[in-house]
Design a protein around this motif. Structure first.
Motif, PDB file in Angstrom:
ATOM      1  N   GLU A   8       0.836  -1.194   0.000  1.00  0.00           N
ATOM      2  CA  GLU A   8       0.000   0.000   0.000  1.00  0.00           C
ATOM      3  C   GLU A   8       0.876   1.252   0.000  1.00  0.00           C
ATOM      4  OE1 GLU A   8      -3.423   0.227  -0.033  1.00  0.00           O
ATOM      5  OE2 GLU A   8      -3.401  -1.922  -0.391  1.00  0.00           O
ATOM      6  N   ASN A   9       0.299   2.376  -0.292  1.00  0.00           N
ATOM      7  CA  ASN A   9       1.033   3.638  -0.313  1.00  0.00           C
ATOM      8  C   ASN A   9       1.112   4.197   1.107  1.00  0.00           C
ATOM      9  OD1 ASN A   9       2.339   5.888  -1.155  1.00  0.00           O
ATOM     10  ND2 ASN A   9       0.553   6.874  -2.035  1.00  0.00           N
ATOM     11  N   ILE A  10       1.911   3.531   1.934  1.00  0.00           N
ATOM     12  CA  ILE A  10       2.076   3.930   3.324  1.00  0.00           C
ATOM     13  C   ILE A  10       3.476   4.509   3.474  1.00  0.00           C
ATOM     14  CG2 ILE A  10       2.158   3.108   5.706  1.00  0.00           C
ATOM     15  CD1 ILE A  10       0.252   0.869   4.855  1.00  0.00           C
ATOM     16  N   ASN A  11       3.602   5.587   4.186  1.00  0.00           N
ATOM     17  CA  ASN A  11       4.897   6.239   4.344  1.00  0.00           C
ATOM     18  C   ASN A  11       5.673   5.655   5.523  1.00  0.00           C
ATOM     19  OD1 ASN A  11       4.467   8.001   2.188  1.00  0.00           O
ATOM     20  ND2 ASN A  11       3.290   9.372   3.478  1.00  0.00           N
ATOM     21  N   TRP A  12       5.999   4.366   5.431  1.00  0.00           N
ATOM     22  CA  TRP A  12       6.803   3.710   6.455  1.00  0.00           C
ATOM     23  C   TRP A  12       8.242   3.643   5.973  1.00  0.00           C
ATOM     24  CZ3 TRP A  12       3.268  -1.120   7.426  1.00  0.00           C
ATOM     25  CH2 TRP A  12       2.181  -0.741   8.216  1.00  0.00           C
ATOM     26  N   ASP A  13       9.177   3.594   6.913  1.00  0.00           N
ATOM     27  CA  ASP A  13      10.581   3.428   6.567  1.00  0.00           C
ATOM     28  C   ASP A  13      10.846   2.013   6.080  1.00  0.00           C
ATOM     29  OD1 ASP A  13      11.088   6.014   7.429  1.00  0.00           O
ATOM     30  OD2 ASP A  13      11.595   5.379   9.446  1.00  0.00           O
ATOM     31  N   LYS A  14      10.020   1.082   6.535  1.00  0.00           N
ATOM     32  CA  LYS A  14      10.229  -0.318   6.208  1.00  0.00           C
ATOM     33  C   LYS A  14       8.913  -0.920   5.755  1.00  0.00           C
ATOM     34  CE  LYS A  14      12.180  -4.426   8.254  1.00  0.00           C
ATOM     35  NZ  LYS A  14      12.883  -5.011   9.371  1.00  0.00           N
ATOM     36  N   THR A  15       8.939  -1.706   4.696  1.00  0.00           N
ATOM     37  CA  THR A  15       7.713  -2.353   4.215  1.00  0.00           C
ATOM     38  C   THR A  15       7.886  -3.847   3.989  1.00  0.00           C
ATOM     39  OG1 THR A  15       8.257  -1.780   1.945  1.00  0.00           O
ATOM     40  CG2 THR A  15       6.794  -0.265   3.131  1.00  0.00           C
ATOM     41  N   GLU A  16       9.053  -4.410   4.316  1.00  0.00           N
ATOM     42  CA  GLU A  16       9.261  -5.851   4.210  1.00  0.00           C
ATOM     43  C   GLU A  16       9.729  -6.377   5.556  1.00  0.00           C
ATOM     44  OE1 GLU A  16      11.363  -7.441   0.939  1.00  0.00           O
ATOM     45  OE2 GLU A  16      10.476  -6.047  -0.491  1.00  0.00           O
ATOM     46  N   PHE A  17       9.105  -7.467   5.990  1.00  0.00           N
ATOM     47  CA  PHE A  17       9.369  -8.025   7.310  1.00  0.00           C
ATOM     48  C   PHE A  17       9.572  -9.530   7.180  1.00  0.00           C
ATOM     49  CE2 PHE A  17       6.635  -4.364   7.458  1.00  0.00           C
ATOM     50  CZ  PHE A  17       7.255  -3.534   8.376  1.00  0.00           C
ATOM     51  N   ASP A  18      10.491 -10.072   7.961  1.00  0.00           N
ATOM     52  CA  ASP A  18      10.809 -11.499   7.897  1.00  0.00           C
ATOM     53  C   ASP A  18       9.863 -12.364   8.712  1.00  0.00           C
ATOM     54  OD1 ASP A  18      12.946 -11.148   6.160  1.00  0.00           O
ATOM     55  OD2 ASP A  18      14.345 -10.797   7.805  1.00  0.00           O
ATOM     56  N   SER A  19       9.111 -11.765   9.605  1.00  0.00           N
ATOM     57  CA  SER A  19       8.189 -12.549  10.423  1.00  0.00           C
ATOM     58  C   SER A  19       7.058 -11.657  10.917  1.00  0.00           C
ATOM     59  CB  SER A  19       8.913 -13.157  11.620  1.00  0.00           C
ATOM     60  OG  SER A  19       9.322 -12.135  12.504  1.00  0.00           O
ATOM     61  N   LEU A  20       6.013 -12.297  11.369  1.00  0.00           N
ATOM     62  CA  LEU A  20       4.894 -11.550  11.941  1.00  0.00           C
ATOM     63  C   LEU A  20       5.341 -10.793  13.185  1.00  0.00           C
ATOM     64  CD1 LEU A  20       1.912 -10.862  11.758  1.00  0.00           C
ATOM     65  CD2 LEU A  20       1.414 -12.942  13.026  1.00  0.00           C
ATOM     66  N   GLN A  21       6.202 -11.409  13.963  1.00  0.00           N
ATOM     67  CA  GLN A  21       6.719 -10.760  15.177  1.00  0.00           C
ATOM     68  C   GLN A  21       7.464  -9.469  14.834  1.00  0.00           C
ATOM     69  OE1 GLN A  21       6.185 -11.831  18.391  1.00  0.00           O
ATOM     70  NE2 GLN A  21       7.034  -9.860  18.950  1.00  0.00           N
ATOM     71  N   GLU A  22       8.286  -9.515  13.809  1.00  0.00           N
ATOM     72  CA  GLU A  22       9.020  -8.325  13.378  1.00  0.00           C
ATOM     73  C   GLU A  22       8.053  -7.225  12.931  1.00  0.00           C
ATOM     74  OE1 GLU A  22      12.284  -6.893  10.046  1.00  0.00           O
ATOM     75  OE2 GLU A  22      11.775  -9.013  10.202  1.00  0.00           O
ATOM     76  N   PHE A  23       7.025  -7.623  12.189  1.00  0.00           N
ATOM     77  CA  PHE A  23       6.022  -6.673  11.723  1.00  0.00           C
ATOM     78  C   PHE A  23       5.284  -6.032  12.900  1.00  0.00           C
ATOM     79  CE2 PHE A  23       1.538  -6.127  10.126  1.00  0.00           C
ATOM     80  CZ  PHE A  23       1.775  -4.962   9.425  1.00  0.00           C
ATOM     81  N   LEU A  24       4.842  -6.852  13.851  1.00  0.00           N
ATOM     82  CA  LEU A  24       4.125  -6.316  15.020  1.00  0.00           C
ATOM     83  C   LEU A  24       5.018  -5.411  15.854  1.00  0.00           C
ATOM     84  CD1 LEU A  24       2.058  -9.430  16.114  1.00  0.00           C
ATOM     85  CD2 LEU A  24       1.242  -7.364  14.984  1.00  0.00           C
ATOM     86  N   ASN A  25       6.256  -5.799  16.045  1.00  0.00           N
ATOM     87  CA  ASN A  25       7.183  -4.942  16.791  1.00  0.00           C
ATOM     88  C   ASN A  25       7.371  -3.601  16.093  1.00  0.00           C
ATOM     89  OD1 ASN A  25       7.651  -6.666  18.916  1.00  0.00           O
ATOM     90  ND2 ASN A  25       9.408  -7.637  17.925  1.00  0.00           N
ATOM     91  N   TYR A  26       7.475  -3.633  14.775  1.00  0.00           N
ATOM     92  CA  TYR A  26       7.617  -2.394  14.016  1.00  0.00           C
ATOM     93  C   TYR A  26       6.392  -1.498  14.217  1.00  0.00           C
ATOM     94  CZ  TYR A  26       8.095   0.894  10.187  1.00  0.00           C
ATOM     95  OH  TYR A  26       8.181   2.057   9.459  1.00  0.00           O
ATOM     96  N   LEU A  27       5.202  -2.085  14.096  1.00  0.00           N
ATOM     97  CA  LEU A  27       3.979  -1.304  14.275  1.00  0.00           C
ATOM     98  C   LEU A  27       3.881  -0.708  15.671  1.00  0.00           C
ATOM     99  CD1 LEU A  27       1.225  -3.404  12.483  1.00  0.00           C
ATOM    100  CD2 LEU A  27       2.252  -1.267  11.731  1.00  0.00           C
ATOM    101  N   LEU A  28       4.168  -1.513  16.676  1.00  0.00           N
ATOM    102  CA  LEU A  28       4.060  -1.043  18.059  1.00  0.00           C
ATOM    103  C   LEU A  28       5.077   0.043  18.372  1.00  0.00           C
ATOM    104  CD1 LEU A  28       3.397  -4.404  19.887  1.00  0.00           C
ATOM    105  CD2 LEU A  28       1.766  -2.558  19.474  1.00  0.00           C
ATOM    106  N   ASN A  29       6.228   0.009  17.721  1.00  0.00           N
ATOM    107  CA  ASN A  29       7.273   0.992  18.004  1.00  0.00           C
ATOM    108  C   ASN A  29       7.184   2.251  17.152  1.00  0.00           C
ATOM    109  OD1 ASN A  29       8.546  -0.523  20.010  1.00  0.00           O
ATOM    110  ND2 ASN A  29       9.658  -1.711  18.482  1.00  0.00           N
ATOM    111  N   THR A  30       6.498   2.185  16.013  1.00  0.00           N
ATOM    112  CA  THR A  30       6.485   3.347  15.124  1.00  0.00           C
ATOM    113  C   THR A  30       5.121   3.999  14.977  1.00  0.00           C
ATOM    114  OG1 THR A  30       6.148   1.951  13.195  1.00  0.00           O
ATOM    115  CG2 THR A  30       8.412   2.526  13.728  1.00  0.00           C
ATOM    116  N   GLU A  31       4.062   3.233  15.112  1.00  0.00           N
ATOM    117  CA  GLU A  31       2.723   3.774  14.930  1.00  0.00           C
ATOM    118  C   GLU A  31       2.105   4.127  16.273  1.00  0.00           C
ATOM    119  OE1 GLU A  31       1.158   4.386  11.885  1.00  0.00           O
ATOM    120  OE2 GLU A  31       3.154   3.940  11.128  1.00  0.00           O
ATOM    121  N   GLU A  32       1.049   4.891  16.214  1.00  0.00           N
ATOM    122  CA  GLU A  32       0.320   5.244  17.416  1.00  0.00           C
ATOM    123  C   GLU A  32      -0.281   3.976  18.021  1.00  0.00           C
ATOM    124  OE1 GLU A  32      -3.444   8.051  18.232  1.00  0.00           O
ATOM    125  OE2 GLU A  32      -1.903   8.860  16.914  1.00  0.00           O
TER     126      GLU A  32
END
Length: 67
Positions: A8-32
């Motif tokens: 999607e056209n989301i302004n994230w620094d990272k858009t590829e993740f090796d695991s669901l855990q990595e993705f969730l950690n990214y969301l919890l640390n960068t998003e509201e």
């Protein structure tokens, strides 16, 4: 290993993740952080919130995804 790619056209620094855990950690640390369903105090309930609560409580489980 599974790669999760967000296209999607989301302004994230990272858009590829090796695991669901990595993705969730990214969301919890960068998003509201996600909010709570209910306010902590009854005084914080707005008329709009009250209406949504009543609708959710009175909606059959089979229709919950359509709210």
């Amino acid at each position: 290993m599974t790669t999760i790619t967000i296209k999607e056209n989301i302004n994230w620094d990272k858009t590829e993740f090796d695991s669901l855990q990595e993705f969730l950690n990214y969301l919890l640390n960068t998003e509201e952080p996600p909010g709570t369903l209910f306010p902590l105090d009854d005084k914080e309930i707005t008329p709009d919130m009250e209406e949504r609560f009543k609708k959710a409580l009175n909606t059959p489980k089979s229709n919950m995804l359509n709210i």
